[in-house]
Design an enzyme around this catalytic site. Structure first.
Site, PDB file in Angstrom:
ATOM      1  N   LYS A 115      39.340  19.908  34.222  1.00  0.00           N
ATOM      2  CA  LYS A 115      40.709  19.427  34.401  1.00  0.00           C
ATOM      3  C   LYS A 115      41.088  18.467  33.286  1.00  0.00           C
ATOM      4  O   LYS A 115      40.286  17.640  32.869  1.00  0.00           O
ATOM      5  CB  LYS A 115      40.852  18.721  35.758  1.00  0.00           C
ATOM      6  CG  LYS A 115      40.776  19.669  36.952  1.00  0.00           C
ATOM      7  CD  LYS A 115      41.021  18.917  38.242  1.00  0.00           C
ATOM      8  CE  LYS A 115      41.048  19.858  39.434  1.00  0.00           C
ATOM      9  NZ  LYS A 115      41.295  19.137  40.710  1.00  0.00           N
TER      10      LYS A 115
ATOM     11  N   ARG B 218      31.194  26.750  44.467  1.00  0.00           N
ATOM     12  CA  ARG B 218      31.074  25.408  43.882  1.00  0.00           C
ATOM     13  C   ARG B 218      30.646  24.395  44.946  1.00  0.00           C
ATOM     14  O   ARG B 218      29.757  23.571  44.715  1.00  0.00           O
ATOM     15  CB  ARG B 218      32.426  25.014  43.276  1.00  0.00           C
ATOM     16  CG  ARG B 218      32.518  23.601  42.718  1.00  0.00           C
ATOM     17  CD  ARG B 218      33.865  23.461  42.003  1.00  0.00           C
ATOM     18  NE  ARG B 218      34.279  22.091  41.783  1.00  0.00           N
ATOM     19  CZ  ARG B 218      33.942  21.354  40.740  1.00  0.00           C
ATOM     20  NH1 ARG B 218      33.120  21.843  39.830  1.00  0.00           N
ATOM     21  NH2 ARG B 218      34.394  20.121  40.605  1.00  0.00           N
TER      22      ARG B 218
ATOM     23  N   HIS C 219      35.811  28.682  45.003  1.00  0.00           N
ATOM     24  CA  HIS C 219      35.483  27.275  45.208  1.00  0.00           C
ATOM     25  C   HIS C 219      34.367  27.103  46.232  1.00  0.00           C
ATOM     26  O   HIS C 219      33.662  26.085  46.208  1.00  0.00           O
ATOM     27  CB  HIS C 219      36.731  26.515  45.667  1.00  0.00           C
ATOM     28  CG  HIS C 219      36.898  25.200  44.972  1.00  0.00           C
ATOM     29  ND1 HIS C 219      37.112  25.076  43.609  1.00  0.00           N
ATOM     30  CD2 HIS C 219      36.844  23.927  45.443  1.00  0.00           C
ATOM     31  CE1 HIS C 219      37.204  23.803  43.286  1.00  0.00           C
ATOM     32  NE2 HIS C 219      37.041  23.083  44.363  1.00  0.00           N
TER      33      HIS C 219
ATOM     34  N   HIS D 224      33.544  15.407  38.453  1.00  0.00           N
ATOM     35  CA  HIS D 224      34.402  14.522  39.235  1.00  0.00           C
ATOM     36  C   HIS D 224      34.576  13.192  38.513  1.00  0.00           C
ATOM     37  O   HIS D 224      33.598  12.585  38.083  1.00  0.00           O
ATOM     38  CB  HIS D 224      33.781  14.251  40.618  1.00  0.00           C
ATOM     39  CG  HIS D 224      33.852  15.421  41.542  1.00  0.00           C
ATOM     40  ND1 HIS D 224      33.040  15.549  42.655  1.00  0.00           N
ATOM     41  CD2 HIS D 224      34.656  16.519  41.544  1.00  0.00           C
ATOM     42  CE1 HIS D 224      33.336  16.675  43.287  1.00  0.00           C
ATOM     43  NE2 HIS D 224      34.306  17.273  42.627  1.00  0.00           N
TER      44      HIS D 224
ATOM     45  N   ARG E 211      34.486  25.425  38.608  1.00  0.00           N
ATOM     46  CA  ARG E 211      35.778  25.806  39.173  1.00  0.00           C
ATOM     47  C   ARG E 211      36.095  27.202  38.648  1.00  0.00           C
ATOM     48  O   ARG E 211      35.612  27.606  37.587  1.00  0.00           O
ATOM     49  CB  ARG E 211      36.874  24.833  38.743  1.00  0.00           C
ATOM     50  CG  ARG E 211      36.644  23.385  39.167  1.00  0.00           C
ATOM     51  CD  ARG E 211      37.775  22.497  38.640  1.00  0.00           C
ATOM     52  NE  ARG E 211      37.619  21.102  39.061  1.00  0.00           N
ATOM     53  CZ  ARG E 211      37.036  20.155  38.342  1.00  0.00           C
ATOM     54  NH1 ARG E 211      36.544  20.464  37.148  1.00  0.00           N
ATOM     55  NH2 ARG E 211      36.944  18.921  38.788  1.00  0.00           N
TER      56      ARG E 211
ATOM     57  N   TYR F  22      30.387  15.364  50.109  1.00  0.00           N
ATOM     58  CA  TYR F  22      29.245  16.228  50.422  1.00  0.00           C
ATOM     59  C   TYR F  22      28.214  15.524  51.291  1.00  0.00           C
ATOM     60  O   TYR F  22      27.403  16.173  51.946  1.00  0.00           O
ATOM     61  CB  TYR F  22      28.606  16.744  49.123  1.00  0.00           C
ATOM     62  CG  TYR F  22      29.531  17.659  48.381  1.00  0.00           C
ATOM     63  CD1 TYR F  22      29.744  18.969  48.800  1.00  0.00           C
ATOM     64  CD2 TYR F  22      30.247  17.205  47.281  1.00  0.00           C
ATOM     65  CE1 TYR F  22      30.633  19.795  48.138  1.00  0.00           C
ATOM     66  CE2 TYR F  22      31.132  18.026  46.607  1.00  0.00           C
ATOM     67  CZ  TYR F  22      31.317  19.323  47.048  1.00  0.00           C
ATOM     68  OH  TYR F  22      32.209  20.133  46.403  1.00  0.00           O
TER      69      TYR F  22
END
Length: 298
Positions: free
Chosen positions: A172, A247, A244, A270, A148, A279
């Site tokens: 995050k 990414r 992004h 994730h 990110r 994806y």
């Protein structure tokens, strides 16, 4: 309770108890500020504890005219979380958004770049300028490690474990993960560190930060967006490309070349495999090949 105080208390809750990043917190607060502005514009004097379902419904009805369904859904979700917090703190007994449904939206597939498009963008970097080596190392890191933008701008020299072939990434909620780094990316980061960064005057607080601006401070998110936007335009690529996008391309290219979805999930950081599964919707031909290769009744 005044709205300003409720906003401040909620901000502290998100930071201290939820451990969210400043970017996430700002997004949550923005939704509440939109409601506050609407109340002020319409001279509606209802406190956070007393605001009614009817008032919230009128607000949602208004924003539905102004924003797309995805943004509308995000605002509803953000407000629902805020009022759940007020219930948790015993300021309210009910959530005024309890019966309000978010609009149904299709799952948005992330934009991606082909390998040739990524090469074309990187080739636009002017390596005769000192920031050129930095920009090449930055883009190679975004694409080569699937970071990110905030993870790249916060990357520390002490997070680089080149001999082991990994970098430590703080994602995050300050969650740490180790991501493999390719020799190619190691090479460009090393060139930048040893030939460019070492000659900079660096501010004390940025001594351990990898990517710096000309003034010796960490690169900002906004600057990374600007760098990529300018290079994309020079490359003649007519797509909306952001940090992004690199990414997304990292994950897509790994999947297309046969990488395991669980491995991609770990590298991207994730929490849920469901997030990574988006994806699999990008290239149906890849799934067909997997079926043909591995299913016993092919």
């Amino acid at each position: 309770m005044k709205w300003s105080q409720a906003l401040k208390d909620y901000q502290n809750y998100l930071h201290i108890e939820r451990g969210l990043s400043q970017n996430s917190i700002s997004s949550y607060l923005l939704d509440i500020k939109k409601l506050m502005k609407w109340l002020e514009t319409n001279t509606i004097e209802e406190s956070p504890e007393k605001i009614t379902d009817k008032t919230i419904q009128e607000f949602i009805y208004q924003i539905a005219k102004e924003v797309n369904p995805r943004s509308q859904g995000r605002i509803i979700s953000g407000l629902r979380g805020f009022f759940n917090y007020l219930i948790f703190e015993e300021y309210r007994k009910t959530n005024p958004l309890e019966l309000i449904e978010s609009p149904k939206i299709g799952r948005k597939l992330p934009d991606t770049l082909s390998e040739s498009e990524i090469d074309a963008i990187i080739q636009q970097i002017d390596l005769s300028m000192p920031q050129g080596e930095r920009n090449r190392a930055l883009l190679e890191t975004l694409y080569g490690c699937g970071l990110r933008v905030s993870e790249a701008t916060n990357l520390k020299i002490s997070d680089l474990f080149f001999e082991e072939g990994f970098i430590k990434v703080t994602g995050k909620g300050d969650k740490e993960r180790f991501v493999p780094i390719a020799n190619n990316t190691i090479k460009y980061i090393s060139i930048y560190l040893k030939e460019i960064r070492v000659h900079q005057k660096i501010n004390e607080k940025a001594k351990d930060t990898v990517f710096l601006n000309r003034r010796g401070n960490p690169l900002t998110r906004a600057m990374v967006f600007t760098i990529i936007k300018d290079l994309t335009e020079k490359a003649g690529i007519h797509k909306t490309v952001s940090p992004h996008t690199f990414r997304h391309s990292f994950a897509t290219h790994l999947l297309e070349n046969g990488a395991d979805l669980r491995a991609i999930q770990q590298m991207l950081g994730h929490v849920s495999i469901t997030t990574t599964e988006i994806y699999t919707h990008i290239d149906k031909s890849h799934l067909t090949k997997v079926m043909e290769q591995f299913h016993p009744r092919k």
